[in-house]
Design an enzyme around this catalytic site. Structure first.
Site, mmCIF file in Angstrom:
data_model
loop_
_atom_site.group_PDB
_atom_site.id
_atom_site.type_symbol
_atom_site.label_atom_id
_atom_site.label_comp_id
_atom_site.label_asym_id
_atom_site.label_seq_id
_atom_site.Cartn_x
_atom_site.Cartn_y
_atom_site.Cartn_z
ATOM 1 N N CYS A 1 1.817 -41.400 43.307
ATOM 2 C CA CYS A 1 2.255 -40.826 44.604
ATOM 3 C C CYS A 1 3.085 -39.480 44.224
ATOM 4 O O CYS A 1 3.567 -39.175 43.036
ATOM 5 C CB CYS A 1 3.311 -41.558 45.207
ATOM 6 S SG CYS A 1 2.803 -43.213 45.698
ATOM 7 N N TYR B 1 -0.054 -35.807 31.088
ATOM 8 C CA TYR B 1 -1.259 -35.584 31.897
ATOM 9 C C TYR B 1 -0.922 -35.499 33.718
ATOM 10 O O TYR B 1 -1.317 -35.005 34.131
ATOM 11 C CB TYR B 1 -2.245 -36.981 31.789
ATOM 12 C CG TYR B 1 -3.210 -36.930 33.021
ATOM 13 C CD1 TYR B 1 -4.369 -36.059 32.594
ATOM 14 C CD2 TYR B 1 -3.299 -37.898 34.011
ATOM 15 C CE1 TYR B 1 -5.480 -36.339 33.684
ATOM 16 C CE2 TYR B 1 -4.459 -37.747 34.711
ATOM 17 C CZ TYR B 1 -5.565 -37.275 34.689
ATOM 18 O OH TYR B 1 -6.475 -37.049 35.573
ATOM 19 N N GLY C 1 -1.888 -37.618 44.273
ATOM 20 C CA GLY C 1 -2.276 -38.864 45.170
ATOM 21 C C GLY C 1 -3.067 -38.098 46.224
ATOM 22 O O GLY C 1 -2.878 -37.168 46.917
ATOM 23 N N ASN D 1 7.794 -42.722 45.172
ATOM 24 C CA ASN D 1 6.981 -42.704 44.157
ATOM 25 C C ASN D 1 7.545 -43.769 43.160
ATOM 26 O O ASN D 1 8.502 -43.591 42.739
ATOM 27 C CB ASN D 1 6.918 -41.376 43.629
ATOM 28 C CG ASN D 1 6.367 -41.153 42.488
ATOM 29 O OD1 ASN D 1 6.753 -40.274 41.529
ATOM 30 N ND2 ASN D 1 5.089 -41.850 42.083
ATOM 31 N N GLY D 2 6.434 -44.680 42.713
ATOM 32 C CA GLY D 2 6.993 -45.628 41.777
ATOM 33 C C GLY D 2 6.354 -46.904 42.015
ATOM 34 O O GLY D 2 5.566 -47.241 42.762
ATOM 35 N N ASP E 1 -7.466 -35.511 26.988
ATOM 36 C CA ASP E 1 -5.811 -36.000 26.969
ATOM 37 C C ASP E 1 -5.623 -37.380 26.710
ATOM 38 O O ASP E 1 -4.523 -37.739 26.162
ATOM 39 C CB ASP E 1 -5.370 -35.527 28.550
ATOM 40 C CG ASP E 1 -6.160 -36.209 29.563
ATOM 41 O OD1 ASP E 1 -5.604 -37.483 29.983
ATOM 42 O OD2 ASP E 1 -7.225 -35.901 29.908
ATOM 43 N N SER F 1 -8.159 -31.196 32.209
ATOM 44 C CA SER F 1 -6.864 -31.698 31.630
ATOM 45 C C SER F 1 -6.581 -31.481 30.345
ATOM 46 O O SER F 1 -5.853 -31.241 29.660
ATOM 47 C CB SER F 1 -6.840 -33.163 31.903
ATOM 48 O OG SER F 1 -7.787 -33.924 31.634
ATOM 49 N N CYS G 1 3.031 -47.675 28.243
ATOM 50 C CA CYS G 1 1.526 -47.728 27.963
ATOM 51 C C CYS G 1 0.811 -47.664 26.472
ATOM 52 O O CYS G 1 -0.104 -48.075 26.166
ATOM 53 C CB CYS G 1 0.856 -46.671 29.011
ATOM 54 S SG CYS G 1 1.489 -45.182 28.794
#
Lengths: 485, 485, 485, 485
Positions: B16, B261, B42, B121-122, B365, B302, B461
């Site tokens: 988002c 990214y 998005g 957003n989230g 990336d 990227s 991550c």
């Protein structure tokens, strides 16, 4: 609906891309892919014609991008068969509005020995006179496109085969053009006697492809065989490629601007990648016009390879000081006043934190009207750059092109009315330098530079020396450069 | 219709972008521009809500790009007024198909003291439990989106003002989120206590803007004021910006992948351009994992800044060995079988003439599933490269993100099942090196690297250490990394 | 896009048609057909919800005709399962414009024991008060439709089953309404205590159908079983039809205008075809208001059965003096000024050769604003008719309806401000006669006419006697007829 | 997209309507209205060409209804000027699919003395031969439509003016056709020598109109002046109407089926309303084929006037036993299997309560394949009718039409393979009677019936006597009725 880039009125625009395939299953799908790879040569509209023994000739013509129009199962099923040709185009001098779809190529004609479709890239410089004469004799034109003349000349030819008729028709047209055409079984390719516009031959499986550029061979996995020769007509069918040379031989004059801007950087021209040629142009530029600075930044995306070359030659670090919005493929539809005024910010943003207090060399491919250069300079200064130096990867564009490229009228070209110094003051930058015409020739591989007696390329947009007389334009009042000049 | 990139299933995707403006005429036009600049966050759909004393609240929600939906005079006239907020989103876990437009934010709720709209957003990590409880008590949900919980919690709050109700509601939600919201006259911004997702404040004329990134302030000509602080709630109206801190204070854990990214290279994070940070990552990578080669090429677009950094650090020339097709903004609609099989060639083409016989360093990336890396390696080898060395500007991605980023299930992540060496063999390249986690921390400005006791960023991550417990996911069977590990 | 008839502002309009089916394969296809047969009850939009064990609840809502929206394989495949309900609607008092699709029924709600969808025909007269109270307590409304109150009342009910919750909810609403609703397995039908709006039960194979009118049972080949009784709630599942009577019993007051105009002539009401009832009205009218003339002509198409009845009773030949253009199903989109001025000629044309020099009786179903009657009279006179006599198959419409029918404000109703004689002079016709209220009651089968103490029908639009107090309208300033009158 | 009626394959279909106006402001708006009134003559597509001194010729061609395509301000503004012509068409023998829009008339041609547009109703029976010859000589056809031959013949003519060229072109074509055409200033109308297809002249203010039928003059408020005479060519400009008679005179043979079905009931043919003629046909039918019954019901809508006539003559009450769904203007798009099987029920419903236990006479205009008659009979019997008697307002249709009407192949015509008795048994009705050919001639005003030596009308579909030899069809193998028969 017709897409456009926000800087379009400040770039020269190639008006067409052409592609054809024979000898493969579902030829039209390959043509769609080829046209997708040639989309940079024309974004307004596209068309495909295919032929299949069961369904005869089929055609689809649409406004908009290839990816949006020629990709669904539903549409591609209407274009069956082992032979197909296609065309993407920019807006041309043809009629705009309601009926403009009629002007989208390929054009189709039914002759007594069968049908043929034809698509062309370039411009017929005596189209007006031809059209008048054909109408006088009873031809009914369905479009406002110059290319339709070829079909009517073929219809009136007494030739026994379609290739014969095409030869006869092409001998009557003047100009700079590449053609792909098809009959029920044959794929035909032609380049004008000077070879101004590109056309290449590829091999795919047992079949063959013709394309404006090699990048479109890559996308379908075809092998690049060779460039079609200036003045050559190839007729391709199951038994291979036959060459004809219908025109009187002349020294070739390939469009030098294809190297500078039109062709894609991953295409191969004259045995070298366009990317490398452009990097070379940047190196030449750095030799001709060095300047002390902190960063070399491209005006994205077309200035990128020359900026890299400039950086490599000068040792000044390369950096992306200007970032392009990835989502600007089409311009905003019916934008509001406020959005229109945003102008260049919709497409580009300055990397403020990077640029601040730096001396920046900006490398762009060309200056046409100069309106964009001005805006970019302002953005860079607003972001706090200490100095701005423009380096341009082509000589001053001072003359319009009449060979299939959309250029503003001469008086709108900045270089037509100002010297290099005047342009520098007009843009209010710390320095502005164009590559020399000789430097450009060197960069494309002519070690001795330009042969003024018999130039190796068409460089009319820089030099005003037109290799083919623009008859229709002279009729409309265009004034050529005096021979004495 | 929903646009998608051909590599989407091989990238992590920010879900988002949010933007809001108050105190300017035609606020919704500014929001449209801001969302256009945030489109990379998005691309599936977007929505705008505005308020105007004469027409009350107005809303438009559409699938597709901002440039196609929120630019015509006709649509923008339906969104009048001096205050507006907007949202762009990727596909989420919400329902797909017929009714999915209901899941497009902002969401609107009518309370007894007036209406409010909210976009976020989230991800709310305890949304399932909250939703169950709210339904039990009589709330009717109109969407499958987690964000709608906030509106219902506000509706049930006894707070006297909308900001009060929002504070109360937010205290009940867990997760990582930034919020923009609006009442008839107030613009509200919130970051979660850890500040995982970004949110910045800008000043435009007499008005104010809130945005996911600074690049969207640039496009409307707003001045970047500051980042909203972790756990801060700002309430903005005519008299200025009021700060509240409704949450218990905690050490911040900003998402480190925003640097790698998600954010645009021209945005500013932590006082430095994202572009420079990525160039730094490339330099670190060159220090950590040097290799002898002829060219450094980015995987466009990227990998570009890190490739430039790698080249600058290593002295190996930078070159564009892979060219991206500019016309792939949307993927092909309903592509035919043949087109689907073209895969990566639709988007990328190798600069064959440049690559041939070269030892090439490819900088990308990240590696997610590894499917794209494999295809790119094949293209490069087909073009005649002698060696291929992959350098990756992030550590191995081994854990899914539950904080508003779309990641494949853990078992689909290449790094979850293979060591670095195994991945190298799997991709069949001459070498494959990832930046180290400490190297990444250094590149983003933490000179001492990662503080293992209390990491300065959320790097779940890479590390599997989740700063907020993913309650809903645990309920669905997700297994956390054992504490002992 | 929203379709409309050129005379729409001069007719009362039924606002909704409802239909539901359970116990058949592909129930939604039957619902689509049923809604198509009920299209005359609402042309602006339609919606269908179905349920299938594998896919749960599915919904599609669209503006426009059933035939254009709910017929393709593609859309119907998204609505699988053995149970479905649907709704067609006219424009209502809900919001117009961008978000109006939210106001299209059926509405769906998720409760702790599962989901339910609901569609209704009629009007809740205390909706404003209910909505205020629900918002106060924390409900978030997704539409501006009154019907959504029912879903929120159900969500807040403590009832253990959905039918229980619906009973409880319905006891709180006032007004005139028929409802079809569905859970995962049960089809539910309700008529308000007075039975103002229609609802009938049909049998199809092993399944059941509920419909506003019998004509929609015919189209799917269902057998007409019986009318749902005033105040009755039926709950239908595999084991059959269960009846509940949640309301306090009251004498019924079915809408008499359903006989005059709303229902289709091939529907059955009170055991007799609506066509015959209308023919009867024509006969009564001929008895009450005879006149010497050459032709009886209907105002097509709604005046046709009464004109036939008038002709049969009077012996004056029936003829189609006015021809309706078959291609006016939708009105012209964005018509130009010139086309707008054509007015009635777009829809109707006089049979000039037939009408010339004749004395013509024109039979119409009602006079609302009188604007159309005037234009028709002028067309007839222009064509050379010698005399024009209007005969109207309903009493003067002097009061607005608040029970699910779209009527102009009282002051726009011709009969609210003029006597019958004044209307005759206003329309400038040779005579104008309405059927008497008693005559209408006789025609619908009440041999003794209207029972003034306790009228057998709701005839508020003629009499001003409202059987349910229009609470919301009184709040907005509507003045009831004084009791003394 | 192309609209169609569910019974279309069981009706003969007129293939075109034409309309033109000169001498009024915004002529194209009048043409749009005229075409709307002629929509029953062709529903697949429509086109308009206008001319304006400032913008030259403009054209718009669209699939679908006039009301949907030619009514918005936006489109009509592209068709400015004081002269315009238009065309509506049914699907023809031309190509279907992608490129069919090219086959939509009017066609436009540019000649050396200026442009002309032409639209026609009817069929050129020697089109194939003409087309072959024109292609041989170098004409390029843009469509598969026969009408394009006329433009090419004009282009090759040596005539000095466009009307001269049109005369010359028309002398070379054979068939049955009415034409409207326009130059920059002149409106031209032509009927073929036999006058098979209709064309009428109207006066509107200072301007003039040409139309297929008078009902289209009514809609624009034009006065009906006269029919164009068989073989007449009118050329209309500012100074009035000039008559030419380019063809050899022949006795006229107007299409008798225009009286039976094609023309609208409010049009005037031969000085009498078509409605009255059809009522007369019903009276003749009642005289020729009486039967004892309770009700006379039309098959809506085309059987209505004849049913009224039958009722008036026989004294048996007229009633609407079958109700037509008003919302079937277009057929269901891509209907599902289930919907397709509903067949006739989508369009018609029986008035069950009215029909039950009655002996019913059903009056229809014609029997083509007989498929619909069968279904209607079944519906009536299902509803409980005691007897069903069919009365048909035309003689048995046993031969295809080649003059601009879409008919099934001969072997599909029920009457081509069965006698009247066989058809009665095939349909399984209590009786089936067609009007006699002489009866039909009497009803249209020929008191002595048909003149077998020299029939007053074209009745080839009934008699097999073709007044113009169908050359193209004979070439394709059609067998004429033996002269001896």
């Amino acid at each position: 609906m017709p897409p456009a880039h926000p800087f379009d009125d400040d770039k020269l625009r190639e008006e067409c891309g052409i592609f054809g395939v024979v000898g493969v299953q579902d030829a039209s799908t390959f043509v769609a892919l080829g046209l997708h790879a040639l989309q940079h040569r024309g974004q307004e509209a596209g068309g495909i014609v295919s032929h299949d023994p069961d369904h005869g000739f089929n055609q689809a013509r649409r406004f908009g991008y290839v990816r949006d129009n020629f990709t669904s199962q539903k549409i591609m099923e209407t274009l069956p068969g082992p032979i197909a040709i296609g065309h993407v185009r920019y807006s041309t001098s043809g009629s705009k509005g309601q009926t403009a779809i009629r002007d989208v190529q390929p054009f189709f004609g039914e002759f007594s020995m069968g049908g043929a479709a034809i698509a062309h890239n370039g411009n017929i410089t005596n189209a007006n006179a031809l059209r008048r004469e054909l109408i006088e004799r009873g031809s009914i034109f369905q479009s406002s496109s110059d290319s339709e003349c070829i079909i009517h000349l073929m219809a009136r030819s007494m030739g026994r085969s379609i290739p014969d008729r095409m030869e006869e028709a092409l001998r009557k047209v003047e100009g700079a053009f590449s053609v792909v055409a098809m009959t029920r079984t044959k794929l035909i390719g032609v380049r004008d006697p000077l070879g101004v516009r590109p056309l290449v031959l590829g091999k795919i499986g047992d079949g063959w492809a013709l394309s404006s550029e090699t990048c479109a061979l890559d996308i379908i996995g075809a092998e690049f065989v060779r460039e079609i020769r200036p003045g050559e007509m190839v007729v391709i069918n199951g038994s291979g490629v036959q060459s004809h040379f219908p025109f009187r031989p002349q020294p070739s004059r390939f469009c030098i601007f294809e190297h500078v801007y039109f062709s894609r950087p991953d295409s191969i021209l004259g045995g070298r990648s366009v990317y490398e040629t452009r990097e070379n142009i940047g190196r030449e530029l750095a030799k001709e016009s060095p300047v002390d600075a902190d960063l070399v930044c491209p005006v994205p995306d077309s200035g990128t390879p020359a900026a890299i070359g400039y950086s490599l030659q000068s040792g000044i670090p390369y950096a992306m000081g200007i970032i392009r919005n990835q989502y600007m493929g089409r311009t905003f539809i019916e934008p509001t006043e406020q959005i229109r005024n945003m102008g260049v910010r919709l497409k580009l943003n300055v990397n403020r934190a990077l640029i601040k207090d730096k001396r920046v060399i900006l490398v762009d491919d060309s200056v046409v009207r100069g309106t964009t250069s001005r805006k970019i300079k302002e953005m860079i200064l607003d972001a706090g750059a200490r100095e701005v130096h423009f380096r341009i990867a082509s000589p001053p564009t001072a003359w319009p092109c009449f060979y299939g490229v959309d250029t503003p009228q001469r008086e709108k070209l900045l270089a037509a009315t100002m010297s290099e110094d005047e342009m520098c003051r007009h843009l209010a930058v710390d320095s502005l330098k164009f590559i020399s015409l000789d430097g450009l020739y060197r960069a494309v591989g002519e070690a001795q530079g330009r042969n003024a007696e018999c130039p190796q390329y068409c460089d009319a947009c820089f030099s005003g020396e037109y290799p083919v007389e623009p008859a229709d334009m002279l009729e409309q009042g265009f004034e050529m450069k005096p021979a004495a000049e």
